[in-house]
Structure formats: C-alpha cells, structure tokens
Design a protein around this motif. Structure first.
Motif, mmCIF file in Angstrom:
data_model
loop_
_atom_site.group_PDB
_atom_site.id
_atom_site.type_symbol
_atom_site.label_atom_id
_atom_site.label_comp_id
_atom_site.label_asym_id
_atom_site.label_seq_id
_atom_site.Cartn_x
_atom_site.Cartn_y
_atom_site.Cartn_z
ATOM 1 N N TYR A 32 5.441 50.549 123.748
ATOM 2 C CA TYR A 32 6.405 51.633 123.653
ATOM 3 C C TYR A 32 7.816 51.171 123.306
ATOM 4 C CZ TYR A 32 2.716 53.879 126.379
ATOM 5 O OH TYR A 32 1.518 54.363 126.821
ATOM 6 N N ALA A 33 8.519 52.042 122.604
ATOM 7 C CA ALA A 33 9.970 51.960 122.589
ATOM 8 C C ALA A 33 10.453 52.493 123.934
ATOM 9 C CB ALA A 33 10.547 52.790 121.448
ATOM 10 N N MET A 34 11.479 51.863 124.480
ATOM 11 C CA MET A 34 11.963 52.212 125.810
ATOM 12 C C MET A 34 13.429 52.610 125.762
ATOM 13 S SD MET A 34 9.281 51.695 127.669
ATOM 14 C CE MET A 34 9.979 51.802 129.316
ATOM 15 N N ALA A 35 13.813 53.480 126.688
ATOM 16 C CA ALA A 35 15.200 53.950 126.685
ATOM 17 C C ALA A 35 15.660 54.289 128.091
ATOM 18 C CB ALA A 35 15.344 55.175 125.784
ATOM 19 N N TRP A 36 16.950 54.369 128.225
ATOM 20 C CA TRP A 36 17.591 54.872 129.436
ATOM 21 C C TRP A 36 18.406 56.111 129.060
ATOM 22 C CZ3 TRP A 36 16.873 53.163 134.379
ATOM 23 C CH2 TRP A 36 16.237 51.925 134.544
ATOM 24 N N PHE A 37 18.265 57.132 129.889
ATOM 25 C CA PHE A 37 19.053 58.345 129.783
ATOM 26 C C PHE A 37 19.720 58.586 131.139
ATOM 27 C CE2 PHE A 37 17.689 60.215 125.737
ATOM 28 C CZ PHE A 37 16.567 59.441 125.455
ATOM 29 N N ALA A 49 20.862 54.164 126.199
ATOM 30 C CA ALA A 49 20.501 52.981 125.420
ATOM 31 C C ALA A 49 19.002 52.986 125.173
ATOM 32 C CB ALA A 49 20.896 51.701 126.161
ATOM 33 N N ALA A 50 18.581 52.324 124.089
ATOM 34 C CA ALA A 50 17.165 52.228 123.757
ATOM 35 C C ALA A 50 16.873 50.887 123.112
ATOM 36 C CB ALA A 50 16.748 53.358 122.825
ATOM 37 N N CYS A 51 15.636 50.450 123.228
ATOM 38 C CA CYS A 51 15.225 49.226 122.544
ATOM 39 C C CYS A 51 13.831 49.409 121.972
ATOM 40 C CB CYS A 51 15.286 48.016 123.469
ATOM 41 S SG CYS A 51 14.162 48.036 124.853
ATOM 42 N N SER A 52 13.592 48.719 120.870
ATOM 43 C CA SER A 52 12.313 48.795 120.189
ATOM 44 C C SER A 52 11.243 48.055 120.972
ATOM 45 C CB SER A 52 12.445 48.195 118.786
ATOM 46 O OG SER A 52 12.834 46.823 118.888
ATOM 47 N N ARG A 53 10.015 48.145 120.485
ATOM 48 C CA ARG A 53 8.893 47.516 121.178
ATOM 49 C C ARG A 53 9.097 46.018 121.350
ATOM 50 N NH1 ARG A 53 3.526 49.287 118.205
ATOM 51 N NH2 ARG A 53 2.720 47.738 119.663
ATOM 52 N N VAL A 102 8.974 54.432 116.777
ATOM 53 C CA VAL A 102 10.301 53.811 116.686
ATOM 54 C C VAL A 102 11.238 54.376 117.744
ATOM 55 C CG1 VAL A 102 10.013 53.343 114.236
ATOM 56 C CG2 VAL A 102 11.103 55.472 114.962
ATOM 57 N N LEU A 103 12.257 53.588 118.070
ATOM 58 C CA LEU A 103 13.219 54.039 119.072
ATOM 59 C C LEU A 103 14.104 55.135 118.488
ATOM 60 C CD1 LEU A 103 16.123 51.430 119.454
ATOM 61 C CD2 LEU A 103 14.710 51.699 117.433
ATOM 62 N N THR A 104 14.505 56.054 119.356
ATOM 63 C CA THR A 104 15.466 57.087 119.003
ATOM 64 C C THR A 104 16.371 57.314 120.205
ATOM 65 O OG1 THR A 104 14.303 59.038 119.851
ATOM 66 C CG2 THR A 104 13.628 58.240 117.675
ATOM 67 N N GLY A 105 17.375 58.144 120.002
ATOM 68 C CA GLY A 105 18.274 58.513 121.085
ATOM 69 C C GLY A 105 18.079 59.947 121.546
ATOM 70 N N LEU A 106 16.962 60.533 121.212
ATOM 71 C CA LEU A 106 16.707 61.935 121.522
ATOM 72 C C LEU A 106 15.716 62.054 122.669
ATOM 73 C CD1 LEU A 106 16.350 63.239 117.863
ATOM 74 C CD2 LEU A 106 18.355 63.378 119.341
ATOM 75 N N SER A 107 16.121 62.719 123.735
ATOM 76 C CA SER A 107 15.249 62.820 124.908
ATOM 77 C C SER A 107 13.942 63.540 124.575
ATOM 78 C CB SER A 107 15.974 63.529 126.046
ATOM 79 O OG SER A 107 16.380 64.821 125.682
ATOM 80 N N ARG A 108 13.987 64.482 123.635
ATOM 81 C CA ARG A 108 12.764 65.240 123.323
ATOM 82 C C ARG A 108 11.690 64.367 122.669
ATOM 83 N NH1 ARG A 108 16.437 67.407 119.337
ATOM 84 N NH2 ARG A 108 15.898 66.681 117.245
ATOM 85 N N ASP A 109 12.068 63.206 122.172
ATOM 86 C CA ASP A 109 11.105 62.305 121.534
ATOM 87 C C ASP A 109 10.312 61.476 122.542
ATOM 88 O OD1 ASP A 109 13.275 61.453 118.708
ATOM 89 O OD2 ASP A 109 11.945 63.177 119.063
#
Length: 123
Positions: A32-37, A49-53, A102-109
C-alpha cells in the motif's frame, strides 16, 4: 485487507516533538501507499503526509513541509510520522491510512483507516 493501529500521540508544548507510529496487521504495508491525515471536531479530514509503497516518493501538505517527516519500514510493517516544531494549530486526531496504487493527498482515495491518536499542543 490491512488493519491499522496508531500510537504515539499525547500532550506536548509548542515547539516540541512527537513521533507517531502506525502498525499494520493482516497484510504487509508494502502492498500500500500510506498516509497520515488529521481532523479537528466538526472539520474535514486534512491531509498531512503520504509515501509510496517503496517509500521513494513522498508528499507533504504545505503545513507539514520542513517540520514533519513520514517514513516507512516495510520489514517491521510500520509507518511513522516524526513531527517537530509543533504548533497549537497542529492539535488534532491523527489518522493513518492505506490505499492501493499510487500515493495521493485525498482522503477519499484511501480505503483503510486506523482509529486515530490524539495530539494536543499547548501554547
């Protein structure tokens, strides 16, 4: 599927640091791509912030640039968020999230979410 559990939140004075950690189970985070919201009561969830696999591609919100750093350890199945120079406006519940692709900055993704950890920054 993956289950996510955040830890490391707490109360800190302005200018201080915290390190949040997200532990995954069920499936390795390398999928997974991972992120913090983060989210304040009554407000929309906000990208941090987000990071790729692989961890080779990183994305930060303007508010996080220069102060926060996201990192992942696929061997340990964890994703961390190092937060320095904390400000009272960083006070929120912080969520770890995972998505395929891929990583994104959108919570809906993002399909998978932890329950969150509270960060409170006092002035």
């Amino acid at each position: 599927q993956v289950q996510l559990v955040e830890s490391g939140g707490g109360l800190v004075q302005a200018g201080g640091s915290l390190r949040l950690s997200c532990a995954a189970s069920g499936r390795t985070v390398s999928w997974y791509a991972m992120a913090w919201f983060r989210q304040l009561p009554g407000k929309e969830r906000e990208f941090v912030a987000a990071c790729s696999r692989s961890g080779g591609n990183l994305l930060y919100a303007d508010s996080a640039k220069g102060r926060f750093a996201i990192s992942r350890n696929n061997a340990k199945n964890t994703v961390d968020l190092q937060m320095n120079g904390l400000k009272p406006e960083d006070t929120a519940i912080y969520y770890c999230a995972a998505k395929n692709g891929v990583l994104t900055g959108l919570s809906r993704d993002y399909s998978f979410w932890g329950q969150g950890t509270q960060v409170t920054v006092s002035s």
